[in-house]
Design a protein around this motif. Sequence first.
Motif, PDB file in Angstrom:
ATOM      1  N   ALA A  43       0.835  -1.211   0.000  1.00 50.25           N
ATOM      2  CA  ALA A  43       0.000   0.000   0.000  1.00 50.25           C
ATOM      3  C   ALA A  43       0.864   1.253   0.000  1.00 50.25           C
ATOM      4  O   ALA A  43       0.597   2.217  -0.733  1.00 50.25           O
ATOM      5  CB  ALA A  43      -0.936  -0.012   1.204  1.00 50.25           C
ATOM      6  N   ASN A  44       1.917   1.242   0.820  1.00 48.88           N
ATOM      7  CA  ASN A  44       2.818   2.396   0.871  1.00 48.88           C
ATOM      8  C   ASN A  44       3.564   2.578  -0.446  1.00 48.88           C
ATOM      9  O   ASN A  44       3.807   3.720  -0.894  1.00 48.88           O
ATOM     10  CB  ASN A  44       3.818   2.224   2.013  1.00 48.88           C
ATOM     11  CG  ASN A  44       3.181   2.386   3.381  1.00 48.88           C
ATOM     12  OD1 ASN A  44       2.043   2.840   3.488  1.00 48.88           O
ATOM     13  ND2 ASN A  44       3.903   2.014   4.414  1.00 48.88           N
ATOM     14  N   LEU A  72       4.606   5.563  -5.588  1.00 47.29           N
ATOM     15  CA  LEU A  72       4.541   5.582  -7.057  1.00 47.29           C
ATOM     16  C   LEU A  72       3.611   6.685  -7.549  1.00 47.29           C
ATOM     17  O   LEU A  72       3.929   7.370  -8.547  1.00 47.29           O
ATOM     18  CB  LEU A  72       4.065   4.222  -7.581  1.00 47.29           C
ATOM     19  CG  LEU A  72       5.070   3.068  -7.436  1.00 47.29           C
ATOM     20  CD1 LEU A  72       4.414   1.747  -7.778  1.00 47.29           C
ATOM     21  CD2 LEU A  72       6.312   3.321  -8.307  1.00 47.29           C
ATOM     22  N   ASP A  73       2.503   6.891  -6.866  1.00 46.76           N
ATOM     23  CA  ASP A  73       1.583   7.980  -7.234  1.00 46.76           C
ATOM     24  C   ASP A  73       2.261   9.332  -7.058  1.00 46.76           C
ATOM     25  O   ASP A  73       2.103  10.230  -7.906  1.00 46.76           O
ATOM     26  CB  ASP A  73       0.322   7.926  -6.379  1.00 46.76           C
ATOM     27  CG  ASP A  73      -0.568   6.741  -6.727  1.00 46.76           C
ATOM     28  OD1 ASP A  73      -0.392   6.173  -7.820  1.00 46.76           O
ATOM     29  OD2 ASP A  73      -1.442   6.378  -5.905  1.00 46.76           O
ATOM     30  N   ALA A  74       3.024   9.481  -5.969  1.00 50.68           N
ATOM     31  CA  ALA A  74       3.716  10.740  -5.727  1.00 50.68           C
ATOM     32  C   ALA A  74       4.796  10.978  -6.775  1.00 50.68           C
ATOM     33  O   ALA A  74       4.997  12.115  -7.256  1.00 50.68           O
ATOM     34  CB  ALA A  74       4.341  10.738  -4.329  1.00 50.68           C
ATOM     35  N   TYR A  86       4.802   9.792  -9.823  1.00 53.26           N
ATOM     36  CA  TYR A  86       4.125  10.113 -11.090  1.00 53.26           C
ATOM     37  C   TYR A  86       3.655  11.561 -11.101  1.00 53.26           C
ATOM     38  O   TYR A  86       3.787  12.263 -12.121  1.00 53.26           O
ATOM     39  CB  TYR A  86       2.939   9.156 -11.274  1.00 53.26           C
ATOM     40  CG  TYR A  86       2.144   9.420 -12.535  1.00 53.26           C
ATOM     41  CD1 TYR A  86       2.605   8.981 -13.766  1.00 53.26           C
ATOM     42  CD2 TYR A  86       0.930  10.120 -12.464  1.00 53.26           C
ATOM     43  CE1 TYR A  86       1.863   9.222 -14.928  1.00 53.26           C
ATOM     44  CE2 TYR A  86       0.198  10.381 -13.620  1.00 53.26           C
ATOM     45  CZ  TYR A  86       0.666   9.926 -14.851  1.00 53.26           C
ATOM     46  OH  TYR A  86      -0.065  10.180 -15.991  1.00 53.26           O
ATOM     47  N   ALA A  87       3.109  12.019  -9.968  1.00 57.21           N
ATOM     48  CA  ALA A  87       2.581  13.384  -9.885  1.00 57.21           C
ATOM     49  C   ALA A  87       3.702  14.431  -9.982  1.00 57.21           C
ATOM     50  O   ALA A  87       3.476  15.560 -10.443  1.00 57.21           O
ATOM     51  CB  ALA A  87       1.815  13.570  -8.597  1.00 57.21           C
ATOM     52  N   SER A  88       4.887  14.061  -9.550  1.00 54.68           N
ATOM     53  CA  SER A  88       5.992  15.023  -9.557  1.00 54.68           C
ATOM     54  C   SER A  88       6.642  15.142 -10.935  1.00 54.68           C
ATOM     55  O   SER A  88       7.435  16.070 -11.157  1.00 54.68           O
ATOM     56  CB  SER A  88       7.055  14.609  -8.532  1.00 54.68           C
ATOM     57  OG  SER A  88       7.668  13.390  -8.924  1.00 54.68           O
ATOM     58  N   ASN A  89       6.352  14.232 -11.834  1.00 49.72           N
ATOM     59  CA  ASN A  89       6.952  14.258 -13.181  1.00 49.72           C
ATOM     60  C   ASN A  89       6.114  15.106 -14.143  1.00 49.72           C
ATOM     61  O   ASN A  89       4.955  15.365 -13.929  1.00 49.72           O
ATOM     62  CB  ASN A  89       7.093  12.836 -13.724  1.00 49.72           C
ATOM     63  CG  ASN A  89       8.140  12.046 -12.940  1.00 49.72           C
ATOM     64  OD1 ASN A  89       9.075  12.623 -12.422  1.00 49.72           O
ATOM     65  ND2 ASN A  89       7.961  10.745 -12.860  1.00 49.72           N
TER      66      ASN A  89
END
Length: 243
Positions: free
Chosen positions: A230-231, A236-238, A240-243
Amino acid sequence: MKKSSLMILLVFIVFFSVTGCQKSSKTIIRMQHLEEGVQSPTTVEELKAAIKKYQNRAADLQLANAQIGIWYKILATRYLDAKMYGEALKTFQTALEYYPQNQNLYYYVGLCAGYMSHSALDYEATGSSNKKKNYLKLAENAYSEAIRIEPRYARALYGLSVLYVFELDEPEKAVPLLEKMLTIETRSIDAMFVLARAYYSTYEFDKAVSMYDKIIATTKSEERKKEAEANKRIVLDAAYASN
């Protein structure tokens, strides 16, 4: 009889030194004189005899103080087991007066101070968080001193890292501590979780993902494996969002 009276005198002296009673030093000296039969030596023979007697006295006091230090450590541990962290903290601090180079005592001071920071409420409603900050600073200093004495002390490395990540918001300081700890305790899942969190908090997303992968491959606990998965998705979401 002499041995018995000697121990009574030792207990008397140590009692007043531990409790801080303002007993006249002259009274104690008079008791020593009576016990040892030494008054005011003047001749060479008398001086040598007095030195020998008081050397024995010093050895007895050293032994008594060592035992008292051990009792303080035991008492502090009992308080800790009962979750009486305030009393444990004070007693561990007293034990350090007897064993100032004991890394375990510094570790426990840090542990108790960390717990006490959670109960350091602003009861007077002044809006100040100084009491909490003081406990956290004490915890940091105590853990650091334990590590100074024993650089490979894994529990202190972990305790200080948890403090930096979750209490002081300084995760960058935790990273080298945890990396070092994992060279000592290579399969510590707890340390891996905190290190992954520290990597995430310092935007080292690739390292955080790798650490969660390592946890998944290492742990036998399904619960912890699910927590790591889960972590990992959050990281991975973070990323992706930073790219």
